[in-house]
Design a protein around this motif. Structure first.
Motif, PDB file in Angstrom:
ATOM      1  N   LEU A 383      40.992  54.904  -5.885  1.00  0.00           N
ATOM      2  CA  LEU A 383      40.347  53.629  -5.616  1.00  0.00           C
ATOM      3  C   LEU A 383      41.419  52.594  -5.925  1.00  0.00           C
ATOM      4  N   SER A 384      42.102  52.111  -4.898  1.00  0.00           N
ATOM      5  CA  SER A 384      43.219  51.193  -5.133  1.00  0.00           C
ATOM      6  C   SER A 384      42.751  49.920  -5.809  1.00  0.00           C
ATOM      7  N   SER A 385      43.630  49.384  -6.665  1.00  0.00           N
ATOM      8  CA  SER A 385      43.337  48.082  -7.252  1.00  0.00           C
ATOM      9  C   SER A 385      43.437  47.026  -6.153  1.00  0.00           C
ATOM     10  N   LEU A 386      42.775  45.901  -6.383  1.00  0.00           N
ATOM     11  CA  LEU A 386      42.818  44.825  -5.394  1.00  0.00           C
ATOM     12  C   LEU A 386      44.253  44.313  -5.250  1.00  0.00           C
ATOM     13  N   LYS A 387      44.977  44.330  -6.356  1.00  0.00           N
ATOM     14  CA  LYS A 387      46.396  43.922  -6.303  1.00  0.00           C
ATOM     15  C   LYS A 387      47.170  44.778  -5.319  1.00  0.00           C
ATOM     16  N   HIS A 388      46.973  46.065  -5.410  1.00  0.00           N
ATOM     17  CA  HIS A 388      47.721  46.941  -4.504  1.00  0.00           C
ATOM     18  C   HIS A 388      47.255  46.776  -3.064  1.00  0.00           C
ATOM     19  N   LEU A 389      45.952  46.596  -2.873  1.00  0.00           N
ATOM     20  CA  LEU A 389      45.433  46.405  -1.516  1.00  0.00           C
ATOM     21  C   LEU A 389      46.036  45.154  -0.887  1.00  0.00           C
ATOM     22  N   CYS A 390      46.171  44.104  -1.679  1.00  0.00           N
ATOM     23  CA  CYS A 390      46.776  42.868  -1.164  1.00  0.00           C
ATOM     24  C   CYS A 390      48.249  43.081  -0.873  1.00  0.00           C
ATOM     25  N   ARG A 391      48.919  43.803  -1.751  1.00  0.00           N
ATOM     26  CA  ARG A 391      50.336  44.089  -1.538  1.00  0.00           C
ATOM     27  C   ARG A 391      50.537  44.845  -0.240  1.00  0.00           C
ATOM     28  N   LYS A 392      49.681  45.858  -0.058  1.00  0.00           N
ATOM     29  CA  LYS A 392      49.792  46.672   1.151  1.00  0.00           C
ATOM     30  C   LYS A 392      49.553  45.821   2.395  1.00  0.00           C
ATOM     31  N   ALA A 393      48.545  44.912   2.329  1.00  0.00           N
ATOM     32  CA  ALA A 393      48.256  44.058   3.484  1.00  0.00           C
ATOM     33  C   ALA A 393      49.443  43.156   3.777  1.00  0.00           C
ATOM     34  N   LEU A 394      50.050  42.595   2.737  1.00  0.00           N
ATOM     35  CA  LEU A 394      51.170  41.677   2.937  1.00  0.00           C
ATOM     36  C   LEU A 394      52.399  42.400   3.442  1.00  0.00           C
TER      37      LEU A 394
ATOM     38  N   ALA B  99      42.189  40.888   4.821  1.00  0.00           N
ATOM     39  CA  ALA B  99      42.703  40.113   5.951  1.00  0.00           C
ATOM     40  C   ALA B  99      44.070  39.539   5.598  1.00  0.00           C
ATOM     41  N   PRO B 100      45.048  39.676   6.468  1.00  0.00           N
ATOM     42  CA  PRO B 100      46.411  39.230   6.141  1.00  0.00           C
ATOM     43  C   PRO B 100      46.489  37.747   5.753  1.00  0.00           C
ATOM     44  N   GLU B 101      45.636  36.902   6.371  1.00  0.00           N
ATOM     45  CA  GLU B 101      45.763  35.463   6.100  1.00  0.00           C
ATOM     46  C   GLU B 101      45.337  35.068   4.691  1.00  0.00           C
ATOM     47  N   ILE B 102      44.511  35.863   4.045  1.00  0.00           N
ATOM     48  CA  ILE B 102      44.134  35.513   2.665  1.00  0.00           C
ATOM     49  C   ILE B 102      44.820  36.414   1.643  1.00  0.00           C
ATOM     50  N   ALA B 103      45.626  37.359   2.123  1.00  0.00           N
ATOM     51  CA  ALA B 103      46.181  38.378   1.218  1.00  0.00           C
ATOM     52  C   ALA B 103      46.982  37.782   0.069  1.00  0.00           C
ATOM     53  N   LEU B 104      47.763  36.753   0.347  1.00  0.00           N
ATOM     54  CA  LEU B 104      48.620  36.215  -0.714  1.00  0.00           C
ATOM     55  C   LEU B 104      47.789  35.539  -1.800  1.00  0.00           C
ATOM     56  N   GLU B 105      46.856  34.689  -1.403  1.00  0.00           N
ATOM     57  CA  GLU B 105      46.019  34.009  -2.394  1.00  0.00           C
ATOM     58  C   GLU B 105      45.125  34.995  -3.132  1.00  0.00           C
ATOM     59  N   LEU B 106      44.661  35.987  -2.379  1.00  0.00           N
ATOM     60  CA  LEU B 106      43.812  37.003  -3.005  1.00  0.00           C
ATOM     61  C   LEU B 106      44.608  37.793  -4.031  1.00  0.00           C
ATOM     62  N   LEU B 107      45.880  38.018  -3.725  1.00  0.00           N
ATOM     63  CA  LEU B 107      46.747  38.728  -4.675  1.00  0.00           C
ATOM     64  C   LEU B 107      46.869  37.930  -5.967  1.00  0.00           C
TER      65      LEU B 107
END
Lengths: 421, 115
Positions: A383-394, B99-107
């Motif tokens: 269950l990936s952390s939200l941090k990692h999910l955001c990293r992966k998306a970016l 969603a890629p557009e919110i990914a940075l702020e969400l991070l």
């Protein structure tokens, strides 16, 4: 992250928290059903295993020139009863009896490489194909097979029909890779020291030959964002090519022996390569930096008097969420690694392993062995952390340099570029 | 959630099913407590000794996070639900899309909330 050996649970303070980590359990083993007469001269190894990108099919080259295609998930008969009871492992062996949907592809010679194309092409393609009936219909799930004499055969998965024969390579086609975008561009890697690019939209026309390697090319892998191609060869170097211009971007040096397997992370931000030198190296493909090395040593050195480390690597692959690696080595072990740790988190005994791959939706690892068998193992559920999910998306669209240019704190940049976890 | 029936002064105490997340510009989001506890930061804020000095124990103030990106807060709540749903469950875990557009702020928010 800490590993609590007693309870075998990983406590996550970093990127992803494994729900529970136990040794991989053998879910099922498939053995090929041998025809009455077979050619002893042709080998029986399973050089490649593959899942289709949507997870609906599994293919394995079961030796003796045969490729078996089976729908996924496996039928009930293959799964041991009571699998939910994770405390015991059980093996269920079965001969390849064949369900109605299974396909057997007789390739006529040893099969070395396998690759599925993404599912399916846009509807306009079907319309085009209807008006050009003489052109093979490649608007479907296809499997490419790399053969001993350099040929590549393209098969339609649903029907098992041979669609195309691609000629050009002069020696074994060891590995194949389709572009993940579904553009039906195929890359092949061969012992003739070249890689070739084929366009299946144009009858499998060979559009480029990539030369530069000095020895056998063992593997090729296209980054999920379709921008880079990695190839690795016997002369210890790893090449990175541009998939836009088909030119060499850089060479990655560091391995001490033949490099035989490579894989990109799901966000294209990391590249791992495995070598006979017993190491897996993790690279930043944008900068060429070595991020870490994973050493495959004897599990319990105190018990072993011998100096010989028979742990040449055979295969390495990323898990679908990008937090784990599976490796197959000659020391008879399947290892699971968490990216940020220096030692494996789990082992499973595996004799004569040659290849491994994760099921695209996680949870299962498939491995192939020298005797033509395949095994399916439980993989850590993550269950990936939200941090990692955001990293992966970016990182799916940002290069390392673009990350470094962002107006964010240094620690965030280090996290985003996988320097820290 | 059945816990002990303790109360602390005028606060609802650990029995409260919901918590209120109050952002720096006053926007309030009411979230099931079980899910909000996914965040290590929220958990610490709810269980620390300082909480009982507050008028209502089931409120958490985030003075640093503005709500001008509502999709970010929505994504946070969705992640909390996702995590609670699939922790300690034996079913296959689907991917959680960002969603890629919110990914940075969400991070940034995820980093602050340690989740």
């Amino acid at each position: 992250m800490q590993v609590d050996r007693e309870s075998r649970f990983l406590r996550g303070t970093g990127t992803g928290e494994a729900v529970a980590v136990e040794e991989p359990l053998l879910l099922a083993e498939l053995k090929p059903g041998r025809p009455h007469q077979f050619d002893w001269k042709s080998s029986c190894e399973t050089w490649s295993v593959a899942f289709s990108p949507d997870g609906s099919w599994f293919a394995w080259s079961q030796g003796h020139c045969i490729v078996k295609l089976i729908p996924w998930p496996l039928e009930e008969q293959f799964i041991p009863k009571g699998f939910e009871a994770k405390s015991r492992s059980s093996k269920n062996e079965t001969k390849g009896r064949g369900s109605p949907k299974e396909k057997t592809l007789d390739c006529g010679q040893i099969v070395w490489g396998l690759a599925f194309s993404p599912w399916p092409s846009p509807p306009s393609r079907k319309l085009w194909a209807r008006h050009h009936p003489q052109v093979p219909d490649v608007s479907c799930l296809v499997l490419a097979t790399g053969l001993n004499d350099g040929q590549i055969k393209i098969w339609e998965v649903q029907t098992g029909l041979l669609l195309l024969n691609l000629s050009g390579h002069q020696d074994v086609v060891r590995d194949l890779s389709f572009t993940p975008s579904g553009s039906l561009i195929l890359v092949s890697a061969s012992r003739d020291k070249t890689l070739r690019i084929w366009d299946l939209n144009k009858h499998g026309k060979q559009i480029q030959v990539l030369s530069g390697h000095l020895q056998w090319v063992y593997c090729c892998s296209i980054s999920p964002d379709c921008s880079m191609l990695c190839s690795a060869a016997g002369e210890k170097s790893v090449f990175l090519w541009s998939m836009r211009s088909y030119t060499l971007i850089r060479k990655l040096e560091g391995h001490q022996s033949s490099v035989v397997s490579c894989d990109f992370s799901p966000d294209s931000a990391l590249l791992v390569t495995a070598s006979y030198d017993t190491n897996v190296i993790m690279w930043d493909p944008y900068t060429g930096e070595r991020l870490r090395s994973l050493h495959h040593t004897q599990v319990d050195p105190a018990m072993d008097d011998s100096d010989v480390h028979i742990s040449s690597l055979r295969s390495v692959c990323f898990s679908p969420e990008g937090l784990y690696l599976a490796t197959v080595a000659d020391d008879r072990l399947l290892r699971i690694w968490a990216l940020e740790l220096k030692t494996p988190i789990a082992f499973a005994p595996m004799t004569n392993g040659l290849c491994c791959t994760f099921f695209p939706h996680g949870g299962v690892i498939a491995t192939g062995t020298r005797d033509g068998h395949v095994q399916f193992w439980t993989a850590p559920r993550v269950l990936s952390s939200l941090k990692h999910l955001c990293r992966k998306a970016l990182r799916s669209f940002l290069t390392t340099y673009q990350v470094l240019a962002l107006p964010i704190p240094k620690k965030m940049k280090e996290f985003l570029t996988y320097r820290t976890f | 959630m059945d816990g002990e029936k303790k109360t602390y002064g005028g606060c609802e105490g650990p029995d409260a099913l919901y918590v209120k997340l109050i952002l720096s510009d006053g926007h309030e989001f009411i979230v099931k407590k079980e899910r909000a506890l996914t965040s290590g930061t929220i958990k610490a804020m709810l269980s620390g000794p300082g909480q009982f000095a507050e008028k209502e124990a089931d409120e958490v103030h985030f003075r640093e996070i503005p709500s001008h990106v509502p999709s970010k807060v929505y994504a946070l709540c969705m992640y909390f639900m996702y995590k609670v749903r699939y922790t300690n469950s034996s079913t296959e875990i689907p991917e959680f899309p960002v969603a890629p557009e919110i990914a940075l702020e969400l991070l940034m928010a995820a980093n602050f909330l340690d989740c």
